[in-house]
Design an enzyme around this catalytic site. Structure first.
Site, PDB file in Angstrom:
ATOM      1  N   LYS A 182      -9.816   7.271  13.060  1.00 48.63           N
ATOM      2  CA  LYS A 182     -11.266   7.184  13.494  1.00 48.63           C
ATOM      3  C   LYS A 182     -12.143   8.501  13.001  1.00 48.63           C
ATOM      4  O   LYS A 182     -13.004   8.314  12.873  1.00 48.63           O
ATOM      5  CB  LYS A 182     -11.439   6.861  14.806  1.00 48.63           C
ATOM      6  CG  LYS A 182     -10.706   7.855  16.206  1.00 48.63           C
ATOM      7  CD  LYS A 182     -10.732   7.278  17.459  1.00 48.63           C
ATOM      8  CE  LYS A 182     -10.208   8.054  18.435  1.00 48.63           C
ATOM      9  NZ  LYS A 182      -8.674   7.827  17.999  1.00 48.63           N
ATOM     10  N   PHE A 183     -11.200   9.477  12.861  1.00 50.73           N
ATOM     11  CA  PHE A 183     -11.965  10.695  12.382  1.00 50.73           C
ATOM     12  C   PHE A 183     -11.803  10.800  10.883  1.00 50.73           C
ATOM     13  O   PHE A 183     -12.071  12.038  10.555  1.00 50.73           O
ATOM     14  CB  PHE A 183     -11.388  11.922  13.292  1.00 50.73           C
ATOM     15  CG  PHE A 183     -12.164  11.850  14.853  1.00 50.73           C
ATOM     16  CD1 PHE A 183     -12.925  11.547  14.963  1.00 50.73           C
ATOM     17  CD2 PHE A 183     -10.858  11.698  15.740  1.00 50.73           C
ATOM     18  CE1 PHE A 183     -13.429  11.420  16.473  1.00 50.73           C
ATOM     19  CE2 PHE A 183     -11.178  11.610  16.976  1.00 50.73           C
ATOM     20  CZ  PHE A 183     -12.432  11.431  17.396  1.00 50.73           C
ATOM     21  N   HIS A 184     -11.154   9.819  10.299  1.00 53.03           N
ATOM     22  CA  HIS A 184     -11.265   9.902   8.792  1.00 53.03           C
ATOM     23  C   HIS A 184     -12.606   9.250   8.285  1.00 53.03           C
ATOM     24  O   HIS A 184     -13.006   8.358   8.787  1.00 53.03           O
ATOM     25  CB  HIS A 184     -10.029   9.279   8.192  1.00 53.03           C
ATOM     26  CG  HIS A 184      -9.563   9.296   6.831  1.00 53.03           C
ATOM     27  ND1 HIS A 184     -10.668   8.842   5.649  1.00 53.03           N
ATOM     28  CD2 HIS A 184      -8.776   9.747   6.145  1.00 53.03           C
ATOM     29  CE1 HIS A 184      -9.927   9.088   4.715  1.00 53.03           C
ATOM     30  NE2 HIS A 184      -9.018   9.624   4.654  1.00 53.03           N
ATOM     31  N   TRP A 216      -5.644  13.975   8.203  1.00 49.40           N
ATOM     32  CA  TRP A 216      -4.301  14.233   8.199  1.00 49.40           C
ATOM     33  C   TRP A 216      -3.706  15.629   7.858  1.00 49.40           C
ATOM     34  O   TRP A 216      -2.398  15.967   7.831  1.00 49.40           O
ATOM     35  CB  TRP A 216      -3.405  13.195   7.522  1.00 49.40           C
ATOM     36  CG  TRP A 216      -4.243  12.955   6.250  1.00 49.40           C
ATOM     37  CD1 TRP A 216      -4.714  11.543   5.843  1.00 49.40           C
ATOM     38  CD2 TRP A 216      -4.073  13.490   4.782  1.00 49.40           C
ATOM     39  NE1 TRP A 216      -5.534  11.557   4.472  1.00 49.40           N
ATOM     40  CE2 TRP A 216      -4.771  12.645   4.053  1.00 49.40           C
ATOM     41  CE3 TRP A 216      -3.203  14.757   4.252  1.00 49.40           C
ATOM     42  CZ2 TRP A 216      -4.936  13.093   2.634  1.00 49.40           C
ATOM     43  CZ3 TRP A 216      -3.549  15.074   3.105  1.00 49.40           C
ATOM     44  CH2 TRP A 216      -4.426  14.398   2.304  1.00 49.40           C
ATOM     45  N   ASN A 271       0.756  -1.178  -0.036  1.00 49.51           N
ATOM     46  CA  ASN A 271       0.117   0.069   0.076  1.00 49.51           C
ATOM     47  C   ASN A 271       0.845   1.213  -0.089  1.00 49.51           C
ATOM     48  O   ASN A 271       1.615   1.343   1.105  1.00 49.51           O
ATOM     49  CB  ASN A 271      -0.862  -0.107   1.259  1.00 49.51           C
ATOM     50  CG  ASN A 271      -1.961   1.185   1.271  1.00 49.51           C
ATOM     51  OD1 ASN A 271      -2.806   1.102   0.351  1.00 49.51           O
ATOM     52  ND2 ASN A 271      -1.797   2.190   1.913  1.00 49.51           N
ATOM     53  N   GLU A 272       0.640   2.122  -0.949  1.00 49.93           N
ATOM     54  CA  GLU A 272       1.361   3.415  -1.074  1.00 49.93           C
ATOM     55  C   GLU A 272       2.824   3.141  -0.472  1.00 49.93           C
ATOM     56  O   GLU A 272       3.243   3.754   0.377  1.00 49.93           O
ATOM     57  CB  GLU A 272       0.797   4.227  -0.204  1.00 49.93           C
ATOM     58  CG  GLU A 272      -0.564   4.629  -0.640  1.00 49.93           C
ATOM     59  CD  GLU A 272      -1.191   5.869   0.203  1.00 49.93           C
ATOM     60  OE1 GLU A 272      -0.686   6.138   1.246  1.00 49.93           O
ATOM     61  OE2 GLU A 272      -2.060   6.467  -0.421  1.00 49.93           O
ATOM     62  N   GLU A 309      -8.185   5.070  -3.852  1.00 44.05           N
ATOM     63  CA  GLU A 309      -8.744   5.787  -2.807  1.00 44.05           C
ATOM     64  C   GLU A 309      -9.300   6.961  -3.038  1.00 44.05           C
ATOM     65  O   GLU A 309      -8.328   7.722  -3.787  1.00 44.05           O
ATOM     66  CB  GLU A 309      -7.823   5.759  -1.890  1.00 44.05           C
ATOM     67  CG  GLU A 309      -7.253   4.348  -1.231  1.00 44.05           C
ATOM     68  CD  GLU A 309      -6.271   4.500   0.069  1.00 44.05           C
ATOM     69  OE1 GLU A 309      -5.943   5.547   0.581  1.00 44.05           O
ATOM     70  OE2 GLU A 309      -5.513   3.272   0.132  1.00 44.05           O
TER      71      GLU A 309
END
Ligand code: GAL
Length: 668
Positions: free
Chosen positions: A355-357, A314, A153-154, A306
């Protein structure tokens, strides 16, 4: 023949995203598939960060949970893009094998507890990564839900460890053969840096003052190559098991650490993660740039692996997407060639660092606006898919970009650290975007013969092959526009005699490049008809060349700011955005390239893909757009004649229809 994205889409637009069900009790999985089906989700990416769950102790395997998920997806008609979990090794790996951990420039270890804490050069890491990949391929290669492989991933890590140094030496020996050749390429006569033994060479670690630029440049190339080796090793394993299924790894947009042209050649599907800031007034332009670049790397349909349905977590301040923006930007990706519209992630986490994404299902759940909009978009993508997928529309303009030129030009010890390669790409692409001209990207050594216009925002270092390619392109009738600091150095970052390659100087009509005059922040130079920013140059032109704009006043008074010699143009400053737009629009018109639609209002984007015309309103006010002829909007089914009204963030996907039919529908 390599399998391509079509093997996974089978005529649909892939819609879905990263699904991390191991974070949830199994009851939630049932709820997930219900909501997925209702939203038209047809693809999920499983296992991206599941290594500790799959291999809780070295060599053990726990596949039961994934077996159940694969079956559940299949039973519900949802395809699985299965990831190798190698971006985040389990804690036991670093604990038992410290050599798997990367080391920073100043010699500190990067510990587990986050992610991407693997040394690309560690044999141990590579062995474990290969083993879990082998077992996943053996177990799921024949599973009917499997549609594609997603490796790691990335890929984005750097490593200055002893292990990396050992591989760096091997890489350098293969490149240079002898120490003499390396010393010559790195210019080690400077500052007493000559190497007498391969063992003396390390990664370019923290140093007292400026580092050797040749060493730093090669280290960037080496890093990209090592990560690529990791990718290829895993790719080959899954390819052996399932030669009919495509393999990808997701890029970050314009990520500095990966030569994505080179990487794309090793992928069956090129995929990218794209997160423009909803508050950024240039968000749509920046998105378009990444989409154009990804399509060009793919040379066909590509995958938006994505995006965020709402806020990311972020940035310093993370804004949600206003109503309609997720749909608009998703359709923009489809317009510019995407056959897959996916998100990070399906269900917003309640624990962990993200969790805030946002997720496709936010904390607000089914009733939340985010999911409701995701659901609407799923239906719309399904409706347009038959007219869209597999279509590839090349453009008449190419923007050149090369990672090696970026790396070489971005080093310390330059005249201006305000010159930023991605910023220049954005400024030039934005000018074309605002002129409603659609573009591809290309590498300076690519075959450019299909393009009417090629622009080079900045290519600081160019190989001889690239220079000859540009010359041949113009000789055969192409129009070339170059920005400053192009062709300054060769591939070893050795400055070319005269400060710019003599062949290019001749091409552009530059007799002598006396001095570079970088500009400070906020400073500008007056030129005929516009203001230049960032940079200016003291150049004399040859007799035949024409100064299309000159500096006015100051030290450079009367010297050329925009130089033209036949079909070759040179900009020795960066014109302000509107001037840049007008300049490139004029040159394009002369080269025979027309905007997609004439008379488009500001902020409205029009893109052709196959037979379809996408019209996208990035503004917050409604607009009326002239679209000559009769069309049907595939999103609403409405028939239109000669014009179209789009509300805030409105979009239309138009298919030409004979006028009579359109009028008949409109008549009442
Ligand atoms: C991507 C990453 C995802 C997730 C996402 C958040 O860079 O691949 O795993 O972290 O960012 O925006």
């Amino acid at each position: 023949m390599k399998p391509d994205l079509g093997a996974a889409t089978r005529g649909r637009i892939l819609y879905g995203g990263d699904y991390n069900p191991e974070q949830w009790p199994e009851e939630t999985w049932q709820e997930d598939v219900r909501l997925m089906r209702a939203a038209g989700v047809n693809s999920v990416t499983l296992g991206v960060f599941s290594w500790a769950k799959l291999e809780p102790r070295p060599g053990e395997r726990e596949f039961g949970w994934l077996d159940r998920l694969m079956d559940l997806m299949h039973d519900n008609g949802i395809g699985v893009v299965l990831a190798t979990p190698t971006a985040s090794p389990p804690p036991w790996m670093g604990h038992l094998h410290p050599d798997t951990l990367p080391v920073t420039e100043d010699g500190r270890t990067e510990w587990w507890g986050g992610r991407q804490h693997f040394s690309h050069s560690s044999d141990t890491y590579r062995r474990y990564a290969a083993a879990i990949t082998e077992d996943l391929a053996a177990r799921y290669g024949g599973h009917p839900a499997l549609t594609m492989w997603h490796i790691n991933n990335e890929y984005c890590t750097y490593d200055w460890s002893e292990g990396a140094a050992a591989r760096f030496r091997v890489w350098l020996r293969a490149k240079y053969g002898t120490l003499d050749a390396l010393n010559e390429a790195w210019g080690t006569a400077f500052w007493s840096q000559g190497y007498g033994d391969w063992a003396e060479i390390h990664t370019p670690r923290q140093a007292h003052y400026l580092k050797n630029p040749g060493q730093v440049l090669d280290f960037k190339r080496f890093t990209s190559d090592m990560l690529l080796e990791c990718y290829v090793a895993e790719r080959d394993i899954v390819r052996r098991a399932t030669p009919h299924l495509p393999v990808t790894t997701n890029f970050m947009p314009l990520w500095v650490g990966q030569d994505a042209w080179r990487w794309a050649e090793e992928e069956d599907v090129v995929s990218v993660d794209l997160y423009p800031d909803p508050r950024d007034p240039l968000g749509a332009q920046n998105g378009a740039l990444v989409q154009d670049m990804t399509r060009s790397q793919a040379r066909g349909p590509w995958m938006l692996m994505e995006q965020a349905a709402g806020p990311v977590n972020w940035r310093g301040v993370n804004h949600p997407k206003p109503r309609g923006l997720n749909r608009l930007w998703s359709l923009q990706a489809v317009a510019r060639g995407a056959d897959a519209v996916c998100y990070f992630q399906w269900r917003q986490s309640r624990q962990g660092a993200e969790k805030f994404h946002s997720g496709m299902v936010s904390h607000a759940g089914e009733e939340g606006r985010t999911y409701q909009e995701v659901k609407q978009l799923g239906a719309e993508l399904a409706a347009i898919a038959p007219e869209v997928t597999g279509r590839h529309t090349p453009n008449d303009i190419a923007v050149l970009h090369d990672w090696h030129a970026w790396w070489a030009g971005a080093q310390d010890g330059r005249l201006s650290n305000r010159v930023d390669h991605p910023d220049l790409l954005r400024a030039w692409h934005r000018a074309l975007w605002e002129a409603h001209l659609t573009t591809d990207f290309a590498h300076p050594e690519h075959d450019l013969s299909a393009y009417r216009l090629v622009v080079v925002p900045q290519a600081y270092a160019l190989t001889d092959a690239a220079i000859e390619n540009l010359l041949a392109y113009v000789r055969r009738g192409g129009t070339l526009v170059s920005g400053f600091l192009t062709g300054v150095a060769d591939e070893d970052d050795r400055v070319r005699a005269g400060g710019m390659d003599a062949r290019l100087r001749e091409l552009f009509g530059i007799r002598t490049l006396h001095e570079w005059w970088p500009l400070d922040a906020g400073e500008h130079v007056e030129c005929d008809g516009f203001r230049g920013t960032l940079w200016s140059e003291e150049i004399d032109k040859t007799e035949d060349a024409e100064a299309r704009a000159r500096y006015k006043g100051g030290e450079l008074d009367g010297l050329p700011a925009v130089l033209r010699s036949g079909r070759a143009w040179y900009l020795s400053t960066l014109p302000e955005p509107a001037a840049m737009r007008d300049l490139l629009a004029g040159i394009a018109a002369e080269a025979g390239v027309r905007p997609v639609l004439d008379a488009l209002p500001e902020g409205v984007e029009a893109v052709r893909r196959g037979e379809l015309l996408f019209v996208l309103n990035h503004g917050r006010e409604s607009v009326t757009v002239e679209v000559p002829g009769g069309h049907r909007d595939l999103l609403t089914g409405a028939a239109l004649k000669d014009e179209l009204t789009l509300g805030r963030y409105g979009a239309a996907v138009l298919k030409a229809e004979p006028d009579a039919q359109a009028e008949a529908v409109l008549a009442p």
